[in-house]
Structure formats: structure tokens, C-alpha cells
Design an enzyme around this catalytic site. Structure first.
Site, PDB file in Angstrom:
ATOM      1  N   LYS A  53       0.818  -1.200   0.000  1.00  0.00           N
ATOM      2  CA  LYS A  53       0.000   0.000   0.000  1.00  0.00           C
ATOM      3  C   LYS A  53       0.861   1.263   0.000  1.00  0.00           C
ATOM      4  CE  LYS A  53      -4.104  -1.926   2.291  1.00  0.00           C
ATOM      5  NZ  LYS A  53      -3.679  -3.315   2.369  1.00  0.00           N
ATOM      6  N   GLU A  73      -3.618   6.886   7.416  1.00  0.00           N
ATOM      7  CA  GLU A  73      -4.437   7.671   6.500  1.00  0.00           C
ATOM      8  C   GLU A  73      -5.455   8.485   7.279  1.00  0.00           C
ATOM      9  OE1 GLU A  73      -6.414   5.077   3.833  1.00  0.00           O
ATOM     10  OE2 GLU A  73      -4.715   4.883   2.460  1.00  0.00           O
ATOM     11  N   HIS A 123     -14.178  -2.937   7.935  1.00  0.00           N
ATOM     12  CA  HIS A 123     -13.416  -2.773   6.689  1.00  0.00           C
ATOM     13  C   HIS A 123     -13.431  -4.021   5.817  1.00  0.00           C
ATOM     14  CE1 HIS A 123     -12.070   0.920   8.563  1.00  0.00           C
ATOM     15  NE2 HIS A 123     -11.687   0.224   9.610  1.00  0.00           N
ATOM     16  N   ARG A 147      -4.591  -9.122  -7.839  1.00  0.00           N
ATOM     17  CA  ARG A 147      -5.188 -10.461  -7.881  1.00  0.00           C
ATOM     18  C   ARG A 147      -6.646 -10.313  -8.278  1.00  0.00           C
ATOM     19  NH1 ARG A 147      -8.298  -9.951  -3.346  1.00  0.00           N
ATOM     20  NH2 ARG A 147      -7.396  -8.825  -1.590  1.00  0.00           N
TER      21      ARG A 147
END
Length: 666
Positions: A116, A200, A235, A291
Site C-alpha cells: 500500500k 491515512e 473494513h 489479484r
């Protein structure tokens, strides 16, 4: 094209790949652990190779064992599915060294976009908007704390190498940060073998919109439209749909262009998903999954394309089957993820045997992807997904009606599931008009997970009918084998000397005790007394788990599944659980009153946060239990003193294991 491929995964994705490969004339090799020796994907494949014990590190995550299985069977390529080794660059390199094709992107793309942090740096260079945050290499607590203060709260702590909500924490204040960092690192290391984190800014009402992209080895790129995955819990996506509703055309086009640009920037090959947060008509790149995604079937439904077939063709060196201008979305699709988990226990993953698993009938517009069948055991070792239910309609409203109907037709008994929760979500008025964000499920939890309502009296009547008809069959069998088969006591018709023929049954509906009396009137005709009412009944079918009866002139049809003294009544898509009352056999669970803290499921103790003699407050964390790749924190039931601690970190425990005792302080 390949002659034989190995699927380095399990569950529904392994079964899905096997089906497509079989249709293409490709032979398949399954791999399995000791927990999956009889699993559906093992039975479906042409060959199967045993990897090792149930823990993933001993089986599905063991790179050397999977590569050896390829060499042993002559598999020319490996489909990694999702999870496990699907985004593992070292695995792809090991396959290449063995002369085996990895059905996925190049190693460089996995490394660039699988992280990420690295992917965000690349996207920043490419001018793609990012959520404010920190993606740096310095992982010290001091640096992360400083960056958190600069970003501001609330913020999101995320595993750099992860996905699916694992290794992720929402932090509302500085005081919560140390525990969040420690917990996210532990969970990330256990799930992905990498404990690096990023931070974040936490957006307050975003939608999660992602783009399906594809690239080939000839420099061709396309996107196959967007999906909305905003319905998330912890999430982790719950219901996905495609296309994303109510997106302005300019945003839709910009998302597609940004996703293709991201894939082109890293020389991407194969299937990938570029994920964005969308809020106030602006979008922000968050990550790229290198993926196939769990929710890829909704894209298949609106595009008419088999994405697994695309993967196999591209990996074999063929060009993409379509150009961008040849792809057009049609209709609307939903996917609902069915999990073995208990919404009434904070969605704790559940284990057990699937005593009944009856999905809706598959049609051209209803599809079920599953890796389990009735009779299978759901273990603690792997993700608790049972199946994916996918539906399609000409428009969103039609597809939503189809979703609601298909969920109502599902039957899952033996393991706690989120079926009723999914039904409540699909029926919610806000969901019907697309008024959702990633906060929707948390904000509406009380409405979506209400207390179980009382079982309707009509269903209790059906329950006594099924119990009686089974009782009568048993009595008839015993009478036939007895010395006096003509005795009136063996008639099974409720005969009583000097009394009306009747059959009595007491049922426990939660804390409520209901006594039912079945009075005999004629062949298959009765009156049932319950809850102060008398119901005339005509039985059309009973005794084999299905009851069809006319009660007060209205026909009812339901299934009755026996689990010991418990009965599960399935009617009109709802599952009701009642207990046959056996005097002296239900003393209740007083563990909370005594302060006994028990394991709610099998797992591994990762941290014991208290010691004997320590005073604790109500709600204070006591033990962290790791199960099904997630951490679960057990809290003090009241203010008290810890008197005994029975387990230490790293020990395995079974469901119901006594972990510690808290003595009430008055």
C-alpha cells in the site's frame, strides 16, 4: 494453452477456478491441508496433493510445498486465487525458478502495487489523488506518532501488505494509538507475514468504489467497469454491487481512466483491482489488489465475461479477448457474502457442522459460489466465508428484489451465520435508494441486528406437529417390536383413559416458556392450544423435517431441523431457534455473574493483559484471542479483582475454555 494447472487455494475460489478450467478442457490439481482432506475443491479436482497440517503456514502458505506439488504433478501454471500466496512476490519468483507460470502479474508489479505504501508513492508521482497520510519506511512508534499528530484524528492505521480489514484500526485520539499500532502489527504479521503499517486520514462518509482492470503481455489494457463496495463491516466487504449507483458520468469516466493509467504505469498483466474512496464528487486512490477479487462475479454478471478464463488466456500469452470499445455494461448485479459468524455476538466467527445448507436454485440470474456442502465442518483455521450469493437484474430495483428473494430461500443450520443480517441490509429503505457509505452498517447496527422477536404462534403449532408426527412414528416402531403391539398405550394418538386424546409439549422461546396442547379431532385434523388461543389445524405433511399445514384456514410451509433438544424453524426466509423444555436440563449460563471469562471460540491466546491480584474496571481489556485471522479482545464483565489466570500467550484454547476469573468488588 495450459494442459494442467494447480490451484494454490481452497474454498469457493478453488471450486470456481476448477469449473472454468474444466470448461476449457484444462486438467486441475488441488492442494489441501489436514483440515480439508474431504473438502469440495479436493473432490472436484482431477488430482490433489496433501500439503501439511491445518495452520496456513504449514500448508497453504508453505511456498516450498506448493512448488514441489507443481513439479510432482507436472502442473504448468498456478492459479493463486485470493488470500494466502496470491500477492506474494517470493512465491511468484519461486514458481518462475521451477519453470511454472504464475497466473498473475509480474513480480515487479506485485512488489510495487502489493505494498500500500509503495503504490501510494507511485500514484502520487502519476498525479492520482491520494487520501492524506503517511506511507514512509520509518516504522518506529515515534515517527508514526508524530505523523499521526500531523494528519489529525480520527485516522486509520492499516497493514501495508494487507487487505480484508486485517491489520486495520480506527484511532480517534492519541491515547488509543499505541494499542492500535501494536494490535495492527500483530494481526498483519499473522495474516501477511509483514507488520509494516501506514496511516491515512479517516474520511467521515466515503463510498468505496473500485475498478476492475486487465492487462496482457502485448501492452493492451482495459477496465471492466466499477463496483461499489461501500457496505463494509470492520473494513471487510459485506454486499457489493456493479455498476456503482448514482455516479456522475464524468467521475465514472475519470475512475476508469485513472485505473487503466495505474495498471499501465507498472506494466501490469492479468486481473487487478484499483480501489478508490469517493466523497463529495472527488475520489482518492487507496490501493491496488494485484489479484482477482472476492467480488469479481458482479463484474462478470454485468459484462458477460468469465474473468478466470481471461486470466488463464492472458497467462498463456494470448491477447485480451476484448478491446475497451467492445465492452459494455448490461443490467445490475449484487453479491452478498455469507459468513459463519454470529451478529448477536459482535460478529464473532463461528465453528461447527453444517447440518443443513440449502442455497437457492441457481438460474441465469442467480448464482452461488461456495466451497462447502451440507455436512461439512467449519473450522477455526481459515476465513469463515460459506458462500457468495450473486444475482442479476435488468436494473438495480429488479436485481435487489432478486437478492431479497434468494436470501429468503437460503437455509443455513448448524453454524451461526450472517444470513438474517444480510436480509435486514437488503430490506433497509436507505439501501434501496443507494443512500449508503462505508459507515452505513455501523450507523444502522441496532436496526440491522435487532433482538430476536418472539416466534409466531403459527410456527409453534407447526413445531408441535413435527415433534408429534416423529413421536408417533417412533411409538409405532416400538409397538411393532413389542409383545403387545395392540395396546392402546402404544397407539401414538394421545389416547388417555377418561380424558380427551391430546399430546403436550413445552417449548422455550428465549426466556419465554410456551406450553402447547395438541387435541385429536379426525385423521390429520387437530386443535392446538397455545398462548391462550385455540387453532384448528389440518396437516398435509409432517414427520420428515418439512411441515405443510392449514392453520385457521391459512396454509403454512416450514422446515424443522432438530439439533438435540433444540429445533430450528425455517419459514419465509427467517430462522427461529426454540428449545424443547426438559425439566432440570436448563440451568442457564451464569458465567457473567460469577466473573468467569471463557473463550467464545477456539483460537490462540496472543496476549494476557492482566495478572492474578489485579483490580480491573468493567469493560477493561483482559485477553486478546486470535481466531480465523482476526484478533478478538475479551473484556471484564464488571469491576472486580482478577483471582485466577489459566492461560498464557501463545497457548491454544478450545471454545468455552475458562481463561480467567474476575471476582466482583462490592
Amino acid at each position: 494453452m495450459f494442459e494442467k494447472i494447480l490451484i494454490a487455494n481452497r474454498g469457493e475460489i478453488a471450486c470456481r477456478v476448477i469449473k472454468t478450467a474444466r470448461r476449457m478442457g484444462i486438467r486441475t490439481v488441488a492442494v489441501y491441508s489436514s483440515a480439508d482432506a474431504t473438502a469440495l475443491h479436493v473432490q472436484m479436482a482431477d488430482e490433489a496433493v496433501f500439503l501439511g497440517d491445518a495452520p496456513p503456514r504449514d500448508s497453504y502458505l508453505a511456498v516450498d510445498k506448493v512448488v514441489a506439488a507443481c513439479v510432482r504433478t507436472g502442473a504448468q501454471a498456478v492459479h493463486p486465487g485470493y488470500g494466502f500466496l496470491s500477492e506474494n512476490a517470493a512465491f511468484a519468483e519461486a514458481l518462475a525458478a521451477a519453470g511454472v507460470v504464475f497466473i498473475g502479474p509480474p513480480v515487479a508489479a506485485i512488489e510495487a502495487m502489493g505494498s500500500k505504501a509503495e503504490s501510494k508513492r507511485l500514484m502520487a508521482q502519476a498525479g492520482v489523488p491520494l487520501v492524506p497520510g503517511y506511507h514512509g519506511h520509518d516504522q518506529s512508534d515515534e515517527r508514526l506518532t508524530a505523523e499521526a499528530e500531523a494528519i489529525g484524528y480520527p485516522l486509520l492505521v492499516k497493514a501495508s501488505a494487507g487487505g480484508g480489514g486485517k491489520g486495520m484500526r480506527v484511532v480517534s485520539a492519541l491515547a488509543e494509538l499505541p494499542a492500535a499500532l501494536a494490535g495492527a502489527r500483530r494481526e498483519a504479521l499473522a495474516a501477511f507475514g509483514d507488520d509494516s503499517l501506514l496511516l491515512e486520514k479517516y474520511l467521515d462518509h466515503p463510498r468505496h468504489v473500485e475498478m476492475q482492470v486487465f492487462g496482457d503481455q502485448h501492452g493492451n489494457y482495459v477496465h471492466l467497469f466499477e463496483r461499489d463496495c461501500s457496505l463494509q463491516r470492520r473494513h471487510q466487504k459485506v454486499i457489493e454491487e456493479a455498476p456503482a449507483p448514482d455516479l456522475p458520468p464524468a467521475i465514472r469516466q475519470a475512475l476508469g481512466e485513472a485505473a487503466v493509467a495505474a495498471a499501465r504505469a507498472v506494466g501490469y498483466v492479468g486481473a487487478g483491482t484499483v480501489e478508490f474512496l469517493y466523497q463529495d464528487e472527488a475520489f482518492y486512490f487507496i490501493e491496488m489488489n494485484t489479484r482477482l477479487q472476492v467480488e469479481h462475479p458482479v463484474t462478470e454478471m454485468i459484462s458477460g465475461q468469465d474473468l478466470v478464463e481471461w486470466q488463464l488466456r492472458v497467462a498463456a500469452g494470448q491477447p485480451l479477448p476484448c478491446r475497451q470499445d467492445q465492452l459494455q455494461p448490461r443490467g445490475h448485479a449484487f453479491e452478498a457474502r455469507l459468513y459463519a459468524e454470529d451478529p448477536h455476538k459482535d460478529f464473532l466467527p463461528a465453528t461447527g457442522t453444517l447440518r443443513r445448507l440449502r442455497p437457492p436454485v441457481e438460474t441465469a440470474t442467480v448464482r452461488v459460489d461456495s466451497g462447502v456442502v451440507e455436512g461439512d465442518t467449519v473450522s477455526v483455521h481459515y476465513d469463515p466465508m460459506l458462500a457468495k450469493l450473486i444475482v442479476w437484474g435488468e436494473d438495480r430495483a429488479t436485481a435487489l428484489r432478486s437478492l431479497r428473494r434468494a436470501l429468503a430461500e437460503y437455509q443455513i443450520v448448524g453454524v451461526a451465520s450472517n444470513l438474517a443480517f444480510l436480509q435486514a441490509v437488503a430490506a433497509h429503505p436507505a439501501f434501496a435508494v443507494s443512500a449508503v457509505s462505508t459507515k452505513f452498517l455501523d450507523q444502522n447496527r441496532a436496526a440491522l441486528v435487532p433482538p430476536a422477536p418472539p416466534v409466531p404462534a403459527e410456527l409453534l403449532v407447526c413445531a408441535i406437529l413435527e415433534v408429534f408426527y416423529r413421536h408417533r412414528q417412533a411409538v409405532a416402531g416400538q409397538a411393532a417390536a413389542s409383545a403387545d403391539p395392540w395396546s392402546p398405550w402404544a397407539s401414538g394418538d394421545g389416547w388417555r383413559m377418561n380424558d380427551d386424546n391430546h399430546f403436550d409439549l413445552t417449548l422455550l422461546d428465549g426466556d419465554q416458556r410456551q406450553t402447547l396442547v395438541l387435541h385429536f379431532r379426525a385423521a390429520d385434523q387437530y386443535q392446538v392450544d397455545v398462548a391462550g388461543q385455540t387453532w384448528p389445524v389440518v396437516v398435509r405433511q409432517a414427520g420428515q423435517g418439512e411441515v405443510v399445514a392449514e392453520i385457521n384456514g391459512l396454509r403454512h410451509h416450514l422446515s424443522v431441523i432438530f439439533e438435540g433438544a433444540e429445533l430450528v424453524l425455517v419459514a419465509q426466509g427467517l430462522h427461529h431457534r426454540i428449545v424443547v423444555d426438559i425439566p432440570g436440563d436448563h440451568d442457564g449460563d451464569d458465567s457473567a455473574a460469577t466473573g468467569l471469562v471463557v473463550a467464545p471460540m477456539p483460537g490462540k491466546v496472543t496476549q494476557v493483559m492482566v495478572q492474578a491480584g489485579q483490580q480491573v474496571d468493567k469493560g477493561q481489556p483482559l485477553v486478546i484471542l486470535e481466531a480465523m485471522k482476526m484478533e478478538h479482545t475479551l473484556l471484564a464483565p464488571f469491576k472486580g479483582m482478577v483471582t485466577e489466570v489459566f492461560y498464557t500467550a501463545s497457548e491454544q484454547v478450545t471454545e468455552g475454555a475458562q481463561l480467567l476469573i474476575v471476582e466482583l468488588l462490592e
